[in-house]
Motif scaffolding. Structure first.
Motif, PDB file in Angstrom:
ATOM      1  N   MET A 242       9.884 -14.795  21.751  1.00  7.50           N
ATOM      2  CA  MET A 242       9.738 -13.896  22.609  1.00  7.50           C
ATOM      3  C   MET A 242       8.256 -13.613  22.437  1.00  7.50           C
ATOM      4  O   MET A 242       7.530 -13.261  21.357  1.00  7.50           O
ATOM      5  N   THR A 243       7.453 -13.294  23.413  1.00 11.86           N
ATOM      6  CA  THR A 243       6.110 -13.090  23.637  1.00 11.86           C
ATOM      7  C   THR A 243       5.770 -11.471  23.165  1.00 11.86           C
ATOM      8  O   THR A 243       6.483 -10.899  23.618  1.00 11.86           O
ATOM      9  N   PRO A 244       4.745 -11.176  22.613  1.00  9.63           N
ATOM     10  CA  PRO A 244       4.460  -9.904  22.244  1.00  9.63           C
ATOM     11  C   PRO A 244       4.276  -8.855  23.410  1.00  9.63           C
ATOM     12  O   PRO A 244       4.019  -9.289  24.498  1.00  9.63           O
ATOM     13  N   ASP A 245       4.808  -7.765  23.034  1.00  4.63           N
ATOM     14  CA  ASP A 245       4.597  -6.712  24.016  1.00  4.63           C
ATOM     15  C   ASP A 245       3.009  -6.497  24.355  1.00  4.63           C
ATOM     16  O   ASP A 245       2.248  -6.417  23.332  1.00  4.63           O
ATOM     17  N   ILE A 246       2.838  -5.732  25.442  1.00  2.47           N
ATOM     18  CA  ILE A 246       1.423  -5.188  25.732  1.00  2.47           C
ATOM     19  C   ILE A 246       1.615  -3.717  25.943  1.00  2.47           C
ATOM     20  O   ILE A 246       2.396  -3.368  27.037  1.00  2.47           O
ATOM     21  N   TYR A 247       1.084  -3.041  24.896  1.00  3.36           N
ATOM     22  CA  TYR A 247       1.069  -1.563  25.083  1.00  3.36           C
ATOM     23  C   TYR A 247       0.015  -0.776  25.892  1.00  3.36           C
ATOM     24  O   TYR A 247      -1.165  -0.884  25.361  1.00  3.36           O
ATOM     25  N   LEU A 248       0.515  -0.311  27.056  1.00  6.12           N
ATOM     26  CA  LEU A 248      -0.410   0.181  27.822  1.00  6.12           C
ATOM     27  C   LEU A 248      -0.191   1.817  28.279  1.00  6.12           C
ATOM     28  O   LEU A 248       0.035   2.162  29.361  1.00  6.12           O
ATOM     29  N   ASP A 249       0.238   2.409  27.266  1.00  7.24           N
ATOM     30  CA  ASP A 249       0.530   3.816  27.230  1.00  7.24           C
ATOM     31  C   ASP A 249      -0.172   4.672  26.060  1.00  7.24           C
ATOM     32  O   ASP A 249       0.141   5.462  25.615  1.00  7.24           O
ATOM     33  N   GLY A 250      -1.550   4.324  26.313  1.00  4.23           N
ATOM     34  CA  GLY A 250      -2.398   4.943  25.037  1.00  4.23           C
ATOM     35  C   GLY A 250      -2.501   6.692  25.036  1.00  4.23           C
ATOM     36  O   GLY A 250      -2.789   7.206  24.110  1.00  4.23           O
ATOM     37  N   ASN A 251      -2.288   7.086  26.328  1.00  6.96           N
ATOM     38  CA  ASN A 251      -2.507   8.408  26.616  1.00  6.96           C
ATOM     39  C   ASN A 251      -1.402   9.082  26.079  1.00  6.96           C
ATOM     40  O   ASN A 251      -1.565  10.578  25.677  1.00  6.96           O
ATOM     41  N   ALA A 252      -0.111   8.501  25.893  1.00 15.15           N
ATOM     42  CA  ALA A 252       0.920   9.163  25.074  1.00 15.15           C
ATOM     43  C   ALA A 252       0.809   9.125  23.440  1.00 15.15           C
ATOM     44  O   ALA A 252       1.044  10.088  22.874  1.00 15.15           O
ATOM     45  N   THR A 253       0.569   8.056  23.060  1.00 17.54           N
ATOM     46  CA  THR A 253       0.087   7.884  21.706  1.00 17.54           C
ATOM     47  C   THR A 253      -0.473   6.426  21.559  1.00 17.54           C
ATOM     48  O   THR A 253      -0.382   5.664  22.395  1.00 17.54           O
ATOM     49  N   SER A 254      -0.991   6.210  20.419  1.00 21.56           N
ATOM     50  CA  SER A 254      -1.773   4.981  20.031  1.00 21.56           C
ATOM     51  C   SER A 254      -1.021   4.180  18.800  1.00 21.56           C
ATOM     52  O   SER A 254      -0.430   4.781  18.139  1.00 21.56           O
ATOM     53  N   PRO A 255      -1.196   2.766  18.602  1.00 25.91           N
ATOM     54  CA  PRO A 255      -0.846   2.307  17.487  1.00 25.91           C
ATOM     55  C   PRO A 255      -1.909   2.828  16.506  1.00 25.91           C
ATOM     56  O   PRO A 255      -3.028   3.497  16.898  1.00 25.91           O
ATOM     57  N   VAL A 256      -1.548   2.612  15.299  1.00 27.48           N
ATOM     58  CA  VAL A 256      -2.505   3.128  14.088  1.00 27.48           C
ATOM     59  C   VAL A 256      -3.488   2.052  13.815  1.00 27.48           C
ATOM     60  O   VAL A 256      -3.226   0.908  13.597  1.00 27.48           O
ATOM     61  N   LEU A 257      -4.755   2.225  13.739  1.00 24.65           N
ATOM     62  CA  LEU A 257      -5.898   1.677  13.316  1.00 24.65           C
ATOM     63  C   LEU A 257      -5.641   0.943  11.833  1.00 24.65           C
ATOM     64  O   LEU A 257      -5.217   1.669  11.009  1.00 24.65           O
ATOM     65  N   PRO A 258      -5.717  -0.319  11.733  1.00 27.96           N
ATOM     66  CA  PRO A 258      -5.538  -1.030  10.249  1.00 27.96           C
ATOM     67  C   PRO A 258      -6.539  -0.376   9.290  1.00 27.96           C
ATOM     68  O   PRO A 258      -5.779   0.184   8.274  1.00 27.96           O
ATOM     69  N   ALA A 259      -7.627   0.099   9.483  1.00 32.47           N
ATOM     70  CA  ALA A 259      -8.089   0.789   8.438  1.00 32.47           C
ATOM     71  C   ALA A 259      -7.608   1.989   8.488  1.00 32.47           C
ATOM     72  O   ALA A 259      -7.834   2.607   7.041  1.00 32.47           O
TER      73      ALA A 259
END
Length: 692
Positions: free
Chosen positions: A1-18
């Motif tokens: 299964m290919t990875p998802d592409i998240y284009l809903d950044g105004n709702a919330t964002s993934p967390v920066l690894p740092a």
């Protein structure tokens, strides 16, 4: 299964690894209470104050308050409470405060709700006034100029969460200065952080809330800036933390994570430049134009964040667009995440005066400044695959005809639905109860098939058949002598390939249409498999159809898809126990019943988009006999499943549609109908083993 592409950044964002690493370090090595005086507490205190100093630098603030809190909603509440408490004190002292609480018409709902709440609790009895916006979504400065003499508090936003439209902060500030206004000014900066430079010390802004999870920090951490000398009243009191500005032990893991994001902003080299973000938006917009003919962007790019595109497509609902994007592994939204579950047009777009169809069918595509070129390239590719899936399903303009279709097709469900009876061999069809909202959809579908429409029928006399006939340019419908129901003159039966339709009148204003295989030129009740009943009650069909004939209504929110006389006469409702199977339950069922059928009820365009994007089914369903039966075609397949019952497991994206399908089969007497609980979205991925 290919990875998802998240284009809903105004709702919330993934967390920066740092940020994740910083939060883990804080929990592992800096877990002390910042209020404690021992060494471990002092270390936590140092981290807290270092993060505060960095936040002040990033925001361009030399003085004023900067407190950490749970996020923007708390910040807005605190700011509104602070301003309104000060206004009440001035009012009680006999001072003039103004009579209006003014907020932008496109503000996040947290703002007017907070204003109304504290205005009521504090007994101020001020009037909430909505500041209009222009067609570009920017505040009407002329209207604001007229309101300012009576404004006690003004609430605007730096950038809109749905459209990305940038407010004219400088223009608003100039009006406040020119008017000599004493109004308190709240600016929601949630979507601004990291997307353009903030220099709050140089501005007239009194209160500025921020939320970490909009820019790669975890949820539950935010901050509020309060200009030096501006009134402040704590929302939460207790132990006196945050210099008595916000009591409660500080969320040190959240503060550390937010500090890591602020460090990335301060140091540079992590987030994309403004020019790069503009270029990304142009590439996405170009793919949308190629994939979706007639796409309309609802906010002018020159006045919007480069990370946000809000668009509508003629003839497609936001749900259809959401579903096809989601099937392709592209995550977008239909507006504010806080309002996504409410089936209502966007109030933001309505305030901008866009046509109703655009406000009701808009999609928001948004990304964060951490996005890279490879992600944008994959997103563009999948967007164009979504367009191909929609063309193949006949929902947008296509260069070739649709493949032939056979059987009963339902458009819509619940309160209003239309029915098509299609015959592939004769390439013909009949339309029954065309609802006004489906006229264009039916016309496009029929044209795509290249089928001849034998009749457009209504179960009540009305304009629906005539309207659709005109949309299809059906000369024969107007000239063939059809009656008020649309029934052609000169025959009791209407032949449709190997089947026939018969009309039964119930008085002069109601009709039912019976579908089955004719016997000797007749269609007796025993031969009727489907009855299209309009608004008739099932009991009115007694003696006209057999007990297990599928009754297909035009308006019946309680019985989606279809019902039968037998189901309606059942003394007890169908048992829902065991209806929902988790992943392990599906696997167990497949071991007991290898002949079980797994039914994907997503629409055809979703199924095609998933295949094209290599979004395969989850492990729980692999190895089973999977077929695609879109929800609209369910009524045409039910009779066969009832005649030769095998276990059926329905599935879709979220589990909502599949649970309705399974319950319908249960009501009709199929005891082994189930659904995948939570749908594909909640099924364990391949990396997670199923429970034994």
């Amino acid at each position: 299964m290919t990875p998802d592409i998240y284009l809903d950044g105004n709702a919330t964002s993934p967390v920066l690894p740092a940020a994740i690493a910083a939060a883990v370090r804080a929990m592992e090595t800096c877990y002390g209470n910042p209020s404690s005086s021992h060494s471990t507490g002092l270390q936590a205190r140092a981290l807290l104050e270092s993060a505060r100093r960095r936040a002040l630098r990033v925001l361009g603030v030399e003085q004023g308050r900067l407190m950490f809190n749970s996020g923007a909603t708390e910040g807005i509440q605190t700011a509104v409470l602070s301003a309104l408490c000060a206004l009440r004190e001035r009012q009680l002292a006999g001072g003039a405060i103004g009579s209006l609480l003014v907020y932008g018409a496109t503000e996040h709902k947290a703002v007017p709700e907070s204003l109304a709440h504290w205005n009521r609790l504090l007994g101020l009895n001020l009037t909430l006034s909505k500041l209009p916006v222009d067609a570009d979504g920017r505040h009407d400065l002329a209207a604001l100029r007229a309101l300012l003499p009576n404004t006690a508090m003004l609430c605007t936003m730096a950038a809109n969460n749905e459209t990305g439209v940038l407010s004219d902060i400088a223009g608003i500030e100039a009006l406040l200065e020119d008017a000599g206004s004493r109004a308190y000014w709240l600016v929601d900066c949630v979507q601004a952080l990291g997307k353009f430079h903030l220099r709050l010390a140089r501005s007239r802004i009194d209160y500025a809330p921020f939320s970490g999870h909009k820019l790669y920090a975890p949820k539950g951490i935010g901050m509020l800036y309060v200009r030096d000398g501006v009134p402040f009243t704590p929302l939460i009191v207790g132990g006196g933390q945050e210099s008595a500005q916000r009591s409660g032990t500080e969320n040190m893991a959240g503060v550390a994570a937010l500090d890591a994001v602020l460090a990335a902003l301060e140091q540079g080299g992590v987030f994309r430049s403004h020019d790069e973000l503009h270029a990304f938006r142009e590439r996405l917009a170009a793919s949308l134009r190629r994939a979706l003919p007639g796409v309309v962007f609802n906010a002018a790019f020159e006045h919007a964040l480069p990370t946000t595109l809000n668009f509508s497509v003629p003839g497609l609902s936001s749900k259809e667009l959401m579903d096809v994007f989601d099937a392709a592994g592209v995550r977008v939204s239909s507006g504010s995440a806080c309002s996504a579950a409410k089936a209502a047009p966007s109030y933001v777009l309505q305030a901008m005066g866009v046509p109703d169809w655009r406000a009701a069918s808009a999609i928001r595509l948004s990304f964060g400044p951490l996005v890279d070129d490879a992600t944008i390239a994959r997103a563009c590719e999948r967007i164009e695959r979504c367009g191909a899936a929609l063309r193949a399903s006949g929902l947008v303009a296509a260069g070739s005809a649709l493949p032939p279709q056979q059987g009963v097709l339902q458009l819509g469900s619940g309160a209003a639905c239309s029915w098509l009876v299609q015959d592939a061999a004769s390439r013909s069809c009949v339309v029954i109860d065309p609802q006004p909202e489906f006229t264009e959809r039916i016309a496009a579908h029929v044209r795509g098939l290249g089928y001849r429409v034998l009749a457009v029928l209504g179960t009540t006399p009305g304009t629906g058949p005539t309207t659709l006939s005109r949309a299809l340019n059906l000369a024969q419908a107007a000239d063939a002598g059809g009656d008020a129901f649309g029934w052609p003159a000169g025959g009791e039966l209407l032949a449709l390939g190997g089947q026939a339709l018969r009309r039964v009148l119930f008085g002069s204003h109601q009709a039912a249409y019976l579908l089955g295989t004719a016997v000797g030129g007749q269609l007796p009740p025993s031969a009727v498999r489907h009855a299209f009943t309009g608004a008739l009650q099932p009991r009115q069909l007694a003696g006209v159809v057999r007990d297990d004939t599928l009754l297909c209504a035009a308006h019946d929110a309680q019985q989606p898809f279809c019902t039968s006389l037998r189901a309606c006469a059942a003394e007890t409702p169908a048992a829902e126990a065991g209806l929902h199977l988790d992943a392990a339950g599906v696997q167990a069922l497949l071991r007991r019943h290898p002949d079980a059928v797994l039914v994907d009820v997503r629409e055809g365009y979703e199924y095609l988009a998933a295949l094209q994007a290599e979004q395969s089914v989850p492990p729980a369903l692999q190895g089973g006999n999977i077929i695609s039966v879109p929800l609209g075609q369910l009524a045409g397949r039910i009779a066969g499943w009832l005649d030769a019952p095998v276990p059926l497991v329905f599935f879709c994206r979220s589990g909502n549609r599949s649970s309705r399908a399974a319950l319908c089969l249960r009501r009709l007497g199929h005891a082994q109908a189930y659904d995948l609980a939570g749908g594909i979205a909640l099924a364990p991925p391949a990396s997670l083993p199923l429970a034994a």
